[in-house]
Design a protein around this motif. Structure first.
Motif, PDB file in Angstrom:
ATOM      1  N   UNK A 155       0.823  -1.213   0.000  1.00 15.63           N
ATOM      2  CA  UNK A 155       0.000   0.000   0.000  1.00 15.63           C
ATOM      3  C   UNK A 155       0.857   1.263   0.000  1.00 15.63           C
ATOM      4  N   UNK A 156       2.017   1.210   0.664  1.00 16.24           N
ATOM      5  CA  UNK A 156       2.919   2.358   0.693  1.00 16.24           C
ATOM      6  C   UNK A 156       3.626   2.584  -0.637  1.00 16.24           C
ATOM      7  N   UNK A 157       3.712   1.544  -1.452  1.00 19.43           N
ATOM      8  CA  UNK A 157       4.523   1.597  -2.672  1.00 19.43           C
ATOM      9  C   UNK A 157       3.713   2.133  -3.852  1.00 19.43           C
ATOM     10  N   UNK A 158       3.254   3.357  -3.714  1.00 26.26           N
ATOM     11  CA  UNK A 158       2.464   3.992  -4.775  1.00 26.26           C
ATOM     12  C   UNK A 158       3.381   4.611  -5.831  1.00 26.26           C
ATOM     13  N   UNK A 159       2.803   4.806  -7.011  1.00 23.95           N
ATOM     14  CA  UNK A 159       3.505   5.474  -8.112  1.00 23.95           C
ATOM     15  C   UNK A 159       2.451   5.941  -9.107  1.00 23.95           C
ATOM     16  N   UNK A 160       2.896   6.607 -10.167  1.00 23.87           N
ATOM     17  CA  UNK A 160       1.948   7.050 -11.192  1.00 23.87           C
ATOM     18  C   UNK A 160       1.190   5.862 -11.788  1.00 23.87           C
ATOM     19  N   UNK A 161       1.887   4.747 -11.960  1.00 29.12           N
ATOM     20  CA  UNK A 161       1.258   3.566 -12.549  1.00 29.12           C
ATOM     21  C   UNK A 161       0.466   2.762 -11.522  1.00 29.12           C
ATOM     22  N   UNK A 162       0.782   2.943 -10.242  1.00 22.80           N
ATOM     23  CA  UNK A 162       0.114   2.203  -9.170  1.00 22.80           C
ATOM     24  C   UNK A 162      -0.326   3.189  -8.081  1.00 22.80           C
ATOM     25  N   UNK A 163      -1.296   4.042  -8.379  1.00 16.48           N
ATOM     26  CA  UNK A 163      -1.670   5.104  -7.437  1.00 16.48           C
ATOM     27  C   UNK A 163      -2.266   4.592  -6.131  1.00 16.48           C
ATOM     28  N   UNK A 164      -2.789   3.354  -6.135  1.00 20.92           N
ATOM     29  CA  UNK A 164      -3.411   2.801  -4.927  1.00 20.92           C
ATOM     30  C   UNK A 164      -2.557   1.734  -4.271  1.00 20.92           C
ATOM     31  N   UNK A 165      -1.307   1.638  -4.700  1.00 24.66           N
ATOM     32  CA  UNK A 165      -0.419   0.624  -4.143  1.00 24.66           C
ATOM     33  C   UNK A 165      -0.117  -0.469  -5.148  1.00 24.66           C
ATOM     34  N   UNK A 166       0.996  -1.170  -4.934  1.00 25.06           N
ATOM     35  CA  UNK A 166       1.398  -2.243  -5.841  1.00 25.06           C
ATOM     36  C   UNK A 166       0.457  -3.424  -5.706  1.00 25.06           C
ATOM     37  N   UNK A 167       0.045  -3.960  -6.847  1.00 24.73           N
ATOM     38  CA  UNK A 167      -0.824  -5.126  -6.836  1.00 24.73           C
ATOM     39  C   UNK A 167      -2.270  -4.821  -6.499  1.00 24.73           C
TER      40      UNK A 167
END
Length: 525
Positions: free
Chosen positions: A276-288
């Motif tokens: 959940x902490x690992x957000x990015x432009x491609x993963x705005x809600x978290x990885x996975x």
């Protein structure tokens, strides 16, 4: 403060507990270049001191986990801190999920299904029990598998006092299955049955990462880096590949650790929190979290303790912390009465010292002064206890989230667990409590009572599944959206059954390690 960059490794594993250390040893022995990052300090066998007060040092000392709901309170108690994680204070109860536990949705229209069945895990269960060293005898109520490598420990005086109650209910009480040596095994000593498992096991009779996985991992060249608090998993600009992790060291400095393969092998709550902490432009809600299921379907076991005083002496301070005996009779009946749902398992005859959280004193917290003194003098010789674990349905409302209003020392949102027991499971738990009191009364207790319902074990939050739109990973713990990112641990469980999760966790780790081994060319240059 400038960021510190490290040389790239083939595999970085986050967490040094049972999942992380087993994965590290397996991949290290398969000639991968492996680094493990552990948020806590270094632990040694000399840190294992037979004191329940001292054992608290082995438990979670990171940021507090916030909890709301009617089945909460286990998170900060159950997690570990330092080398070996919770594997240093676990109770070593070793059980397989039953075949129906993998198909609850298909069979009963509730909860979820796993993407694999019992037969898929059976060979890995067999391998895991040999690797860890398990003592136990055949139990007709347990799933099929190879014979245990060691015979079970003998029935204790406490279990002998309780057994007539199970007989009266027409239930079979059997010796327990434990990752504890009933005799010397694999160079490790046999158990002394002194009842101090909760504080760790300095002689290594109770299998823990300090005596099993880490010697193997270090021999294979695996590096273990302590006081490395992972704050996020990094991905490339496309968002489809993990490039490494960002962690904070003891001085609070940012460290970038590149890797070809990233494996999050933290405790259940921390696996979900990290993604959940690992957000990015491609993963705005978290990885996975493309499926919006990240953090959801959190489960635990609804635990109720039964206590009693017996006329005969029971030596309650001796034995093992987990349980001396076990009753799986009736486990398969997930619908025991109208309005009730879930399996249940009885763990019987846990060793209990007089003091601290799990001691005989707090079995009657309302007593004080002379009444407490009289009770303890009696209980120290005549006390008996057992614990029932009841299944909890997997529902999306029970979940792990981030709370931006509460932050850790590095300014990161803390984890927040929401867990309430569905009504049908609560009814099942009530039936189990009534059953337990009948058992103790039939066993001839002079006094029998039940403790409050509490949670035990934590699972789910990064559930596996075949459908990427309804799960976080596939059956190997491989994140659907990032194919070189894996999750290991009980957070993968779509459903919890009603037995301790470690045997299943270990079987899944061995299965995933084999998958990574055989597909290494897909991720390594």
């Amino acid at each position: 403060m400038s960021q510190i960059s490290h040389d790239k490794v083939e595999v970085v594993i986050i967490g040094s507990g049972i999942a992380g250390s087993t994965m590290a040893a397996e991949l290290g022995e398969a000639a991968f270049n492996v680094l493990v990052l552990e948020a806590g300090p270094e632990r040694k066998l000399s840190d294992m001191i037979s004191s329940q007060i001292w054992s608290r040092r082995l438990r979670w000392a990171g940021p507090e986990v916030l909890e709301t709901g009617d089945l909460v309170g286990a998170a900060n108690f159950a997690m570990g801190w330092g080398t070996g994680g919770a594997g240093l204070h676990w109770y070593a109860n070793w059980y397989r999920l039953h075949p129906d536990d993998f198909r609850v949705r298909s069979l009963f229209g509730r909860s979820l299904d796993w993407p694999i069945g019992y037969d898929d895990l059976r060979p890995w269960y067999d391998h895991a029990q040999s690797y860890f060293g398990v003592s136990g005898n055949d139990d007709s109520n347990a799933p099929s598998g190879e014979a245990y490598p060691m015979p079970a420990t003998s029935m204790s005086k406490q279990s002998s006092a309780i057994k007539p109650g199970f007989d009266a209910e027409g239930l079979e009480l059997t010796t327990n299955t434990l990752a504890i040596n009933s005799a010397p095994y694999a160079g490790r000593a046999g158990c002394l049955l002194d009842g101090w498992c909760d504080a760790g096991c300095p002689i290594g009779a109770l299998t823990n990462p300090l005596v099993l996985q880490w010697p193997r991992a270090r021999k294979a060249g695996v590096e273990l880096r302590h006081n490395a608090y992972v704050a996020r998993i990094e991905t490339d600009p496309s968002g489809s590949k993990a490039t490494g992790v960002l962690y904070l060291d003891e001085q609070g400095r940012e460290n970038l650790q590149p890797a070809d393969i990233v494996i999050s092998a933290c405790h259940t709550i921390w696996n979900a929190r990290l993604l959940l902490l690992s957000t990015s432009d491609k993963h705005p809600d978290g990885l996975g979290n493309g499926s919006k299921t990240l953090g959801r379907y959190f489960t635990s076991h609804a635990l109720t303790t039964i206590h009693g005083l017996f006329s005969q002496e029971t030596e309650p301070h001796l034995g093992v912390s987990g349980a001396n005996t076990l009753c799986l009779d009736g486990y398969e009946d997930k619908q025991p009465a109208k309005g009730a749902f879930g399996s249940r398992a009885w763990l019987v005859g846990q060793a209990a010292k007089p003091n601290d959280l799990l001691g005989t004193a707090l079995a009657k917290p309302e007593l004080y002064g002379e009444a407490l003194d009289d009770y303890l003098r009696n209980a120290s010789r005549h006390y008996g206890n057992m614990t029932v674990l009841c299944e909890e349905d997997s529902i999306p409302e029970n979940r792990i989230t981030l709370d931006p209003s509460k932050r850790d020392r590095y300014g990161l949102p803390q984890a927040h667990v929401i867990n309430s027991l569905p009504h049908a499971n609560a009814t099942r738990s009530k039936l189990a409590k009534e059953e337990g009191l009948r058992i103790f009364k039939a066993a001839g207790t002079t006094d029998a009572w039940a403790g409050p319902r509490n949670p035990m074990h934590m699972m789910g939050g990064t559930i596996m599944g075949d459908d990427a739109s309804a799960s976080v990973t596939n059956s190997f713990g491989q994140v659907h959206e990032v194919d070189n990112l894996f999750v290991a641990g009980a957070s993968l469980f779509p459903t919890p059954g009603a037995v301790n999760p470690t045997a299943t966790l270990a079987a899944l780790v061995f299965r995933t390690a084999d998958y990574i081994r055989t597909h290494r060319s897909e991720w390594l240059p």
